[in-house]
Design a protein around this motif. Structure first.
Motif, mmCIF file in Angstrom:
data_model
loop_
_atom_site.group_PDB
_atom_site.id
_atom_site.type_symbol
_atom_site.label_atom_id
_atom_site.label_comp_id
_atom_site.label_asym_id
_atom_site.label_seq_id
_atom_site.Cartn_x
_atom_site.Cartn_y
_atom_site.Cartn_z
ATOM 1 N N GLN A 80 34.914 -52.964 -27.485
ATOM 2 C CA GLN A 80 34.253 -53.664 -26.379
ATOM 3 C C GLN A 80 33.125 -54.545 -26.903
ATOM 4 O O GLN A 80 32.951 -55.681 -26.479
ATOM 5 C CB GLN A 80 33.681 -52.664 -25.369
ATOM 6 N N GLY A 120 33.480 -58.646 -26.835
ATOM 7 C CA GLY A 120 32.489 -59.268 -25.972
ATOM 8 C C GLY A 120 31.887 -60.534 -26.541
ATOM 9 O O GLY A 120 31.265 -61.307 -25.826
ATOM 10 N N VAL A 172 32.424 -63.774 -24.718
ATOM 11 C CA VAL A 172 31.770 -64.028 -23.440
ATOM 12 C C VAL A 172 30.561 -64.940 -23.616
ATOM 13 O O VAL A 172 30.312 -65.815 -22.792
ATOM 14 C CB VAL A 172 31.352 -62.694 -22.778
ATOM 15 N N TRP A 173 29.829 -64.724 -24.692
ATOM 16 C CA TRP A 173 28.575 -65.481 -24.821
ATOM 17 C C TRP A 173 28.589 -66.476 -25.982
ATOM 18 O O TRP A 173 27.846 -67.451 -25.982
ATOM 19 C CB TRP A 173 27.399 -64.512 -25.001
ATOM 20 N N ASN A 194 31.857 -58.573 -12.564
ATOM 21 C CA ASN A 194 32.075 -59.137 -13.893
ATOM 22 C C ASN A 194 33.307 -60.032 -13.960
ATOM 23 O O ASN A 194 33.349 -60.967 -14.766
ATOM 24 C CB ASN A 194 32.232 -58.014 -14.925
ATOM 25 N N GLN A 204 27.585 -55.462 -23.733
ATOM 26 C CA GLN A 204 29.050 -55.439 -23.704
ATOM 27 C C GLN A 204 29.558 -54.044 -24.030
ATOM 28 O O GLN A 204 30.485 -53.539 -23.394
ATOM 29 C CB GLN A 204 29.623 -56.436 -24.716
ATOM 30 N N THR A 227 28.634 -51.641 -20.961
ATOM 31 C CA THR A 227 29.385 -51.922 -19.741
ATOM 32 C C THR A 227 30.863 -51.598 -19.928
ATOM 33 O O THR A 227 31.545 -51.216 -18.984
ATOM 34 C CB THR A 227 29.211 -53.395 -19.340
ATOM 35 N N GLY A 228 31.335 -51.742 -21.151
ATOM 36 C CA GLY A 228 32.740 -51.459 -21.454
ATOM 37 C C GLY A 228 33.151 -50.043 -21.132
ATOM 38 O O GLY A 228 34.334 -49.739 -21.059
#
Lengths: 215, 215
Positions: free
Chosen positions: A162, A166, A169-170, B110, B162, B165-166
């Motif tokens: 994860q 991730g 995403v950014w 999300n 990340q 939250t994952g």
DNA sequence: GAATTAATTGAACGTTCGTTTTATTAATAG
DNA sequence: CTATTAATAAAACGAACGTTCAATTAATTC
């Protein structure tokens, strides 16, 4: 009108795939219409059905090939017989590089799973699980060799994946950080997270993690 | 037919919200139809428009209240004036607890951002950024105090969020691991990832991370 | 108990959707 | 040059979509 001058099935199909990945990543699978996709390719909607029998077939093709590509990339990058630290480093580097290079396709593969039929979802998840299992094996080997300090192999593998995925995403290429810098940071965070060591009993921390303290 | 016996606006609206979170999380916003949602609530589609003027208004309401709830939860949980390690621990614990408790709403917040109008997207992202900034501040304070070893504050904050939250992707309450176990593991992984120390010069690692090695 | 307000139904609106069918033209093979 | 195949356009299909509107009934107020 009918067949247009210079039309070529292979080129059209490639253009459809490319446009589909980009459109689905931006709008979502359900929100993208076949007419929108066709317009992006410069063709009528009916022409798409020469290459993909249904909209879902198109989605599934994109996902399956993305997962196959990920497994193939790891097969090529995986060190034959190395210590867990090197194998973990190779896994992280391959994962980050692959996902940064295919941001849109990764978005599609991660976000649109629910639009797949049960059978096809199972197929894609099977590939994903196989890929994740590679990481779990590395973590378990490292833990058994006393080179990693890990609470729970499965949980740690999920947390790492994860965290690494991730990045799409950014992260935007060409902004503040380079791909190399980002990769180096994630590598260092990963090694510290798993408590990587060269050998049991040594007291030199991995990366910049020194002087840690007991919980 | 018209108004049904025992009908109550407040109860219906609450039922609509609850069903919408669950349906959107499962099917996706675009894939969920207003008729499906109405059927889940046990009402005709037209009745929904008494509570939410459009489908997008419904989505936005769910998202905004989710983000407000997250910020409120952190405001309540945040330690007044504590050291960076304690503040980071509080952040992680609050984040994990909140997100496990509201898995579906988190999924919606999300995954469905692209279905928001530009203006509303900005509003939601503003709240999200404010929440993330809290973590960056903790990391920066800890790094400046020499208690954390971090390459890049922004990158580390994103990686941590990340990762945390994952948890909603794979964790299911009542299975192999308890919420407490998961929280403890994430806390320990976080502290090692940031190279947490009690004071510079001490050689006791945080959690089980001992004997780490230089890259 | 009459008047008003709250909550909902049922039917309909115009639009868009994925997909199919048929016709037409470009490229290719003999 | 002709026949065949490949690639597309144009038009249409029924179904489903978000939404609106008028009618109707339950609950509340006076």
């Amino acid at each position: 009108m009918a067949r247009t001058t210079g039309s070529d099935g292979e080129k059209t199909e490639a253009a459809v795939r490319e446009a589909a990945v980009s459109l689905i990543a931006r709008l979502g699978y359900e929100a993208m219409s076949m007419r929108q996709l066709a317009a992006e390719v410069g063709v009528q909607a009916a022409a798409l059905y020469r290459y993909f029998p249904t909209k879902e077939d198109l989605l599934f093709t994109l996902m399956r090939e993305h997962m196959e590509g990920l497994l193939a990339a790891w097969s090529a990058a995986r060190p034959a017989a190395a210590d867990p630290v090197s194998r973990l480093a190779a896994y992280v580097e391959n994962h980050i590089a692959f996902h940064i290079e295919r941001r849109h396709a990764t978005h599609v593969s991660n976000m649109e799973l629910r639009s797949l039929s049960h059978e096809r979802l199972t197929q894609v998840l099977k590939m994903r699980t196989a890929y994740e299992k590679e990481l779990r094996t590395i973590l378990r080997d490292g833990a058994e060799a006393g080179m990693f300090s890990i609470d729970d192999t499965g949980l740690t593998a999920m947390a790492l994946i994860q965290m690494m995925t991730g990045v799409i995403v950014w992260f935007r290429p060409g902004e503040r950080l380079s791909v190399a810098e980002v990769t180096a940071s994630y590598l260092s965070m990963t090694m510290r997270l798993v408590g990587a060591t060269i050998s049991h009993g040594t007291a030199r921390p991995y990366g910049r993690a020194r002087d840690a303290v007991a919980l």
